[in-house]
Write a protein that holds these residues in place. Sequence first.
Motif, PDB file in Angstrom:
ATOM      1  N   HIS A   1       0.865  -1.184   0.000  1.00  0.00           N
ATOM      2  CA  HIS A   1       0.000   0.000   0.000  1.00  0.00           C
ATOM      3  C   HIS A   1       0.895   1.225   0.000  1.00  0.00           C
ATOM      4  CE1 HIS A   1      -3.857  -1.982   0.832  1.00  0.00           C
ATOM      5  NE2 HIS A   1      -3.111  -2.842   1.501  1.00  0.00           N
ATOM      6  N   GLY A   2       0.602   2.172  -0.876  1.00  0.00           N
ATOM      7  CA  GLY A   2       1.393   3.394  -0.945  1.00  0.00           C
ATOM      8  C   GLY A   2       0.530   4.623  -0.782  1.00  0.00           C
ATOM      9  N   VAL A   3       1.119   5.670  -0.225  1.00  0.00           N
ATOM     10  CA  VAL A   3       0.447   6.965  -0.077  1.00  0.00           C
ATOM     11  C   VAL A   3       1.293   8.002  -0.803  1.00  0.00           C
ATOM     12  CG1 VAL A   3      -0.328   8.741   1.542  1.00  0.00           C
ATOM     13  CG2 VAL A   3      -0.528   6.318   2.165  1.00  0.00           C
ATOM     14  N   ARG A   4       0.666   8.697  -1.746  1.00  0.00           N
ATOM     15  CA  ARG A   4       1.353   9.714  -2.539  1.00  0.00           C
ATOM     16  C   ARG A   4       1.031  11.084  -1.968  1.00  0.00           C
ATOM     17  NH1 ARG A   4       0.159  13.419  -6.424  1.00  0.00           N
ATOM     18  NH2 ARG A   4       1.645  13.706  -8.120  1.00  0.00           N
ATOM     19  N   GLN A   5       2.064  11.900  -1.775  1.00  0.00           N
ATOM     20  CA  GLN A   5       1.834  13.296  -1.402  1.00  0.00           C
ATOM     21  C   GLN A   5       1.868  14.139  -2.660  1.00  0.00           C
ATOM     22  OE1 GLN A   5       5.100  14.212   1.295  1.00  0.00           O
ATOM     23  NE2 GLN A   5       6.137  15.375  -0.297  1.00  0.00           N
ATOM     24  N   ASP A   6       1.174  15.289  -2.625  1.00  0.00           N
ATOM     25  CA  ASP A   6       1.072  16.127  -3.816  1.00  0.00           C
ATOM     26  C   ASP A   6       2.259  17.067  -3.998  1.00  0.00           C
ATOM     27  OD1 ASP A   6      -1.254  15.068  -4.850  1.00  0.00           O
ATOM     28  OD2 ASP A   6      -2.530  16.390  -3.671  1.00  0.00           O
TER      29      ASP A   6
END
Length: 136
Positions: free
Chosen positions: A78-83
């Motif tokens: 699972h990955g979380v991308r920041q803007d």
Amino acid sequence: MSSKMTFRVIANRVDAHGSTVNCKDASLVIDTDLQGRADAFNPAELLMGALAACIIKGIERVTPILKFDLEGLEVEIHGVRQDTPPKMESIQYSIRVKTEESDHRLALLHDNVRKFGTVFNTIAPGTELTGTLVRA
């Protein structure tokens, strides 16, 4: 003196909806459509897929050395991308191993994954990379 491994891939834009990436005799359709597409990996998913493949390949490499009885294996990422700036802020992995090996041996296997994975060790310094290895 050890020789260094080298790798080469070539990517080509097909159209505004996708591209292909080629390596050796293999080819993948990749999602380079600005609207996204469900039938191909986007760049972030390719990165996470590369991490999963690295984990599995590392386990395949070390199980004969450790004489580790491996009956099955699943890796979930699972990955979380920041803007701003755009980057993978965090990646969590879960490795589920089907085995009768002891908890100590499972911990040893996990240590090997963390120490000797090329993609793992490339991602780890720039991303919060955390995970578990548990018995399935």
